[in-house]
Write an enzyme that holds these catalytic residues in place. Sequence first.
Site, PDB file in Angstrom:
ATOM      1  N   HIS A   1       0.868  -1.188   0.000  1.00 24.51           N
ATOM      2  CA  HIS A   1       0.000   0.000   0.000  1.00 24.51           C
ATOM      3  C   HIS A   1       0.896   1.227   0.000  1.00 24.51           C
ATOM      4  O   HIS A   1       1.298   1.719   1.063  1.00 24.51           O
ATOM      5  CB  HIS A   1      -0.940  -0.037   1.214  1.00 24.51           C
ATOM      6  CG  HIS A   1      -1.954   1.065   1.235  1.00 24.51           C
ATOM      7  ND1 HIS A   1      -3.146   0.967   1.919  1.00 24.51           N
ATOM      8  CD2 HIS A   1      -1.972   2.293   0.650  1.00 24.51           C
ATOM      9  CE1 HIS A   1      -3.840   2.073   1.765  1.00 24.51           C
ATOM     10  NE2 HIS A   1      -3.145   2.907   1.001  1.00 24.51           N
TER      11      HIS A   1
ATOM     12  N   HIS B   1       1.432   4.794  -2.436  1.00 23.60           N
ATOM     13  CA  HIS B   1       1.098   5.656  -3.583  1.00 23.60           C
ATOM     14  C   HIS B   1       2.388   6.319  -4.035  1.00 23.60           C
ATOM     15  O   HIS B   1       2.992   7.073  -3.254  1.00 23.60           O
ATOM     16  CB  HIS B   1       0.082   6.712  -3.169  1.00 23.60           C
ATOM     17  CG  HIS B   1      -1.187   6.136  -2.612  1.00 23.60           C
ATOM     18  ND1 HIS B   1      -2.315   5.937  -3.375  1.00 23.60           N
ATOM     19  CD2 HIS B   1      -1.494   5.690  -1.361  1.00 23.60           C
ATOM     20  CE1 HIS B   1      -3.274   5.408  -2.625  1.00 23.60           C
ATOM     21  NE2 HIS B   1      -2.793   5.239  -1.395  1.00 23.60           N
TER      22      HIS B   1
ATOM     23  N   HIS C   1      -9.366   0.776  -1.639  1.00 20.56           N
ATOM     24  CA  HIS C   1      -9.403   1.436  -0.342  1.00 20.56           C
ATOM     25  C   HIS C   1     -10.850   1.359   0.173  1.00 20.56           C
ATOM     26  O   HIS C   1     -11.789   1.696  -0.561  1.00 20.56           O
ATOM     27  CB  HIS C   1      -9.035   2.912  -0.461  1.00 20.56           C
ATOM     28  CG  HIS C   1      -7.575   3.204  -0.659  1.00 20.56           C
ATOM     29  ND1 HIS C   1      -6.811   2.641  -1.636  1.00 20.56           N
ATOM     30  CD2 HIS C   1      -6.737   4.039   0.037  1.00 20.56           C
ATOM     31  CE1 HIS C   1      -5.575   3.105  -1.556  1.00 20.56           C
ATOM     32  NE2 HIS C   1      -5.496   3.956  -0.549  1.00 20.56           N
TER      33      HIS C   1
ATOM     34  N   GLU D   1     -11.372   3.345   5.555  1.00 17.46           N
ATOM     35  CA  GLU D   1     -10.323   4.227   6.113  1.00 17.46           C
ATOM     36  C   GLU D   1     -11.051   5.294   6.936  1.00 17.46           C
ATOM     37  O   GLU D   1     -10.933   5.337   8.148  1.00 17.46           O
ATOM     38  CB  GLU D   1      -9.504   4.861   4.982  1.00 17.46           C
ATOM     39  CG  GLU D   1      -8.430   5.842   5.460  1.00 17.46           C
ATOM     40  CD  GLU D   1      -7.705   6.552   4.307  1.00 17.46           C
ATOM     41  OE1 GLU D   1      -8.183   6.536   3.166  1.00 17.46           O
ATOM     42  OE2 GLU D   1      -6.642   7.156   4.589  1.00 17.46           O
TER      43      GLU D   1
ATOM     44  N   ASP E   1       1.733   3.945   2.896  1.00 20.48           N
ATOM     45  CA  ASP E   1       0.710   4.785   2.240  1.00 20.48           C
ATOM     46  C   ASP E   1       1.353   5.927   1.451  1.00 20.48           C
ATOM     47  O   ASP E   1       1.543   5.814   0.241  1.00 20.48           O
ATOM     48  CB  ASP E   1      -0.312   5.294   3.276  1.00 20.48           C
ATOM     49  CG  ASP E   1      -1.673   5.596   2.671  1.00 20.48           C
ATOM     50  OD1 ASP E   1      -1.860   5.381   1.456  1.00 20.48           O
ATOM     51  OD2 ASP E   1      -2.560   6.040   3.415  1.00 20.48           O
ATOM     52  N   ASP E   2       1.662   7.029   2.125  1.00 17.86           N
ATOM     53  CA  ASP E   2       2.272   8.212   1.489  1.00 17.86           C
ATOM     54  C   ASP E   2       3.426   8.669   2.375  1.00 17.86           C
ATOM     55  O   ASP E   2       3.306   9.654   3.116  1.00 17.86           O
ATOM     56  CB  ASP E   2       1.222   9.331   1.349  1.00 17.86           C
ATOM     57  CG  ASP E   2       0.033   8.878   0.527  1.00 17.86           C
ATOM     58  OD1 ASP E   2       0.146   8.856  -0.710  1.00 17.86           O
ATOM     59  OD2 ASP E   2      -1.007   8.523   1.124  1.00 17.86           O
TER      60      ASP E   2
END
Length: 328
Positions: free
Chosen positions: A9, A11, A189, A192, A270-271
């Site tokens: 996961h 991005h 997703h 969340e 994630d980021d």
Amino acid sequence: MAIPKAELHLHIEGTLEPELAFHLARRNNITLPYTDVDHLRTAYDFTDLQSFLDLYYRLMDVLRTQQDFHDLATAYLDRAATQGVRHAEIFFDPQAHTNRGIPLGTVIQGLVSALDQAHTRHDISTELILCFLRDRPATEAMDTLQAARPHLHHITGVGLDSAEIGHPPTKFTEVFQAAADLGLRRVAHAGEEGPADYIWQALNHLGAERIDHGIRALDDPALLTHLATTRTPLTVCPFSNVRLRAVPTLDVHPLPALMDAGLLVTVNSDDPSYFGGYVHDNYLGIQQHLNLTNEDLRTLARNSFTASFLTPQRREALIAEVDAYHFD
Ligand code: HPA
Ligand code: ZN
């Protein structure tokens, strides 16, 4: 060396570090609305998913050329290698670029050349997952899937991201069916910020094989049982949940509860440039704040390969590396 792991996961646009953003802005003659890196970092104080997405999409403006996408992915993979990542399934957001006039081929060719280099430089295997922006019309997602058809040999699957609440998975039933018909894997997703029902929808209407985030599953005991018995993986992102205030602090993160419920839980970043750490930083953060043992981390690392789209042969080889790993 950090324990071997897969990242499922991530991005790629969320790996854009402030320094690289300024470098690319200069290279492309773009003026960012921030005076310097420190000023930009003051904007990283998020209140929810949307407040993050606003900055995430704004900073992407510096990504213009094939070289920019190549440099972005190379920077991520160089860092991932130092964090023990042996396999990465990487999300990208085509609509965030094509809607700015950047051709899809520019994005994909730039990413793919970087991934190819990482295979030889770091012995990291990779997959690309094309995400649809759920706060854009479903017709635009379908157009994006059609535009991607010449590039499908580079793409393993499709995903669903961006602002969740008000954009239920059922909005994308048709495009996920079309993706399945093209032989693509499916993830989404869900849960969340949105309700547990969105997780059910992603499973039942989109055919999602993995749920990204999924922490709201804890609100629905029947869903927990279903996820556990079907071994449907969750790609949990602890630092992200805290920074976007889906969870108040790391000390009360629901990851142990999800593990105790028998789910196939994985830990991801994630980021990472926006949320304060890369994937191994997330492992260390939860170990410290949730009192996890080294063997818990080994389980999570093993889970990351089990939950991946790797061939059985490489999956087993990498799980054997996890089993043989010695903690310092
Ligand atoms: N959630 C939804 N969309 C996103 C995220 C996320 O965590 N990161 C990048 N796009
Ligand atoms: Zn995400």
